[in-house]
Structures are given as structure tokens and as C-alpha cells.
Design an enzyme around this catalytic site. Structure first.
Site, short mmCIF file in Angstrom:
data_model
loop_
_atom_site.label_atom_id
_atom_site.label_comp_id
_atom_site.label_asym_id
_atom_site.label_seq_id
_atom_site.Cartn_x
_atom_site.Cartn_y
_atom_site.Cartn_z
N GLY A 24 -1.80 -5.92 8.34
CA GLY A 24 -3.27 -5.75 7.32
C GLY A 24 -2.93 -6.67 6.08
O GLY A 24 -3.78 -7.36 5.63
N HIS A 47 9.63 -24.33 9.24
CA HIS A 47 8.46 -25.00 10.02
C HIS A 47 7.23 -24.85 9.35
O HIS A 47 6.42 -25.63 9.51
CB HIS A 47 8.43 -24.32 11.44
CG HIS A 47 9.71 -24.76 12.43
ND1 HIS A 47 9.43 -24.63 13.67
CD2 HIS A 47 10.92 -24.92 11.92
CE1 HIS A 47 10.76 -25.00 14.13
NE2 HIS A 47 11.55 -25.23 13.25
N CYS A 76 3.04 -3.23 4.02
CA CYS A 76 2.27 -1.97 4.55
C CYS A 76 2.88 -1.24 5.81
O CYS A 76 4.22 -1.58 6.04
CB CYS A 76 0.77 -2.47 4.96
SG CYS A 76 0.57 -3.54 6.27
N HIS A 124 7.13 -31.44 10.38
CA HIS A 124 6.19 -30.23 10.14
C HIS A 124 5.35 -30.29 9.02
O HIS A 124 4.27 -29.63 9.08
CB HIS A 124 7.33 -29.22 9.74
CG HIS A 124 8.25 -28.63 10.56
ND1 HIS A 124 7.95 -28.19 11.81
CD2 HIS A 124 9.74 -28.85 10.53
CE1 HIS A 124 9.14 -28.17 12.48
NE2 HIS A 124 10.17 -28.61 11.69
N THR A 175 2.66 -1.76 8.91
CA THR A 175 2.81 -2.54 10.08
C THR A 175 3.13 -4.10 9.46
O THR A 175 3.59 -4.89 10.38
CB THR A 175 1.91 -2.95 11.12
OG1 THR A 175 0.58 -3.51 10.27
CG2 THR A 175 1.44 -1.67 11.96
N GLY A 176 2.69 -4.54 8.45
CA GLY A 176 2.88 -5.86 7.84
C GLY A 176 1.82 -6.64 8.26
O GLY A 176 1.70 -7.89 7.87
N ASP A 193 0.99 -1.09 0.05
CA ASP A 193 -0.11 0.21 0.05
C ASP A 193 0.74 1.28 -0.25
O ASP A 193 2.11 0.98 -0.15
CB ASP A 193 -1.05 -0.02 1.10
CG ASP A 193 -0.55 0.18 2.59
OD1 ASP A 193 0.81 0.28 2.56
OD2 ASP A 193 -1.23 0.30 3.61
N HIS A 194 0.48 2.41 0.39
CA HIS A 194 0.88 3.70 0.26
C HIS A 194 2.22 3.83 1.31
O HIS A 194 3.36 4.37 0.95
CB HIS A 194 0.10 5.04 0.38
CG HIS A 194 -0.81 4.66 1.59
ND1 HIS A 194 -1.85 3.81 1.56
CD2 HIS A 194 -0.86 5.44 2.60
CE1 HIS A 194 -2.43 4.00 2.76
NE2 HIS A 194 -1.76 4.96 3.56
C1 RB5 Z 1 -2.11 2.62 6.49
O1 RB5 Z 1 -2.09 3.79 7.14
C2 RB5 Z 1 -2.04 1.43 7.42
O2 RB5 Z 1 -2.95 1.42 8.07
C3 RB5 Z 1 -1.42 0.38 6.59
O3 RB5 Z 1 -0.43 0.35 6.05
C4 RB5 Z 1 -1.24 -1.16 7.28
O4 RB5 Z 1 -0.28 -0.69 8.65
C5 RB5 Z 1 -2.27 -1.83 8.01
O5 RB5 Z 1 -2.21 -2.82 8.62
#
Ligand code: RB5
Length: 148
Positions: free
Chosen positions: A70, A98, A65, A133, A67-68, A8-9
Site C-alpha cells: 500500500g 538498476h 505497512c 540503466h 505488506t509494504g 501506518d499502524h
Molecule cells: C492495514 O491493515 C494494512 O492494510 C496495511 O498496513 C497495508 O498492508 C496495506 O497495503
């Protein structure tokens, strides 16, 4: 090995870094976007790349994204996808050995580019260990079959 990339952005810049990093090492890349920092919805991008892995067009996927999280949640909705959000090399190695993870997810706001490229290297170089595994992966598959 052909690798599907998507972001994403928030993940855009790290995806670009990863694309150059992987191309310089001879990996084939399919880039599913996004292609700028204009806001987009991560499920749209993650689903496109995950579908390419699910259908065998790409061997592995790497999704980005903020946090990774979403993109991992999204990718794991697809049958046969085992996406792992990793913030260190040990977890990335275990996700392959695993869990036979076929998608790695990274958080741009969590993991800096230097460590992220190391995690990617480990993820792409580590084989599935099989053995004990395998039965556990079969149980995940059985759950998928029950759910859908
Ligand atoms: C975008 O602001 C943010 O919500 C997205 O990149 C991600 O972290 C979602 O899990």
C-alpha cells in the site's frame, strides 16, 4: 544522508526498530509518523514522507505497512518517486543499482526485523549503477511527463 521514515499502524513497530537502527549508524532521520498502533490510513503517512524525498528534503525514504504494498503504490503516485517493495537483499540491491529507487518499502507482516534491517542496510549502501540503466530511468521519466 537524511532518511524519511513513515508507517501506518501495522508498520509502526518496525519503523521504530529501523529508526533506532539508523540513528545508531549516524543517519539523520525525519520521522513522519505514525507514532502509535492506533489505526491510520497508510496513504496519508506514505505521501508525507514521499513528498519529502520528492522535494529533496530527504535523500531516501523507507515506508512500512502490513505488506509494504500500500505504501509503495501511494509513493509511486508522486512524480520522481521510484519506490520498491523488497523482501530480500538481492532485490534491494537491484532496486538501487538498476532502478535508482529512492524509496524502500517493507511489510511488517511479511519480513521479520532482522532481515528488514539487512535489507535497509543494502538499500542505503548500494549506489545506482548508471550506464545502460540510465536510459531506462529516462523512459520512466518520459512516461511521468506524458501522464501528468
Ligand atoms: C492495514 O491493515 C494494512 O492494510 C496495511 O498496513 C497495508 O498492508 C496495506 O497495503
Amino acid at each position: 544522508m537524511k532518511v524519511a521514515l513513515a508507517a501506518d499502524h501495522a508498520g509502526f513497530a518496525l519503523k521504530e526498530t529501523a529508526r533506532e537502527f539508523l540513528q545508531a549508524r549516524g543517519f539523520l532521520i525525519k520521522d513522519f509518523g505514525t507514532y502509535s498502533e492506533d489505526p491510520v490510513d497508510y496513504p496519508d503517512l506514505a505521501a508525507r514522507a514521499a513528498r519529502a524525498v520528492q522535494q529533496g528534503e530527504c535523500t531516501r525514504g523507507i515506508l512500512f505497512c502490513g505488506t509494504g504494498v500500500g505504501v509503495a503504490i501511494t509513493a509511486n503516485k508522486l512524480k520522481g518517486i521510484r519506490a520498491a517493495c523488497c523482501t530480500d537483499c538481492y532485490t534491494a540491491a537491484c532496486a538501487r543499482e538498476h532502478n535508482d529507487a529512492n524509496i524502500l518499502t517493507l511489510g511488517t507482516r511479511v519480513t521479520g526485523p532482522g532481515l528488514a534491517m539487512r535489507i535497509i542496510e543494502v538499500f542505503l549502501q548500494t549506489p545506482f549503477a548508471g550506464g545502460r540503466h540510465l536510459a531506462r530511468i529516462e523512459k520512466i521519466r518520459a512516461l511521468e511527463d506524458k501522464e501528468r
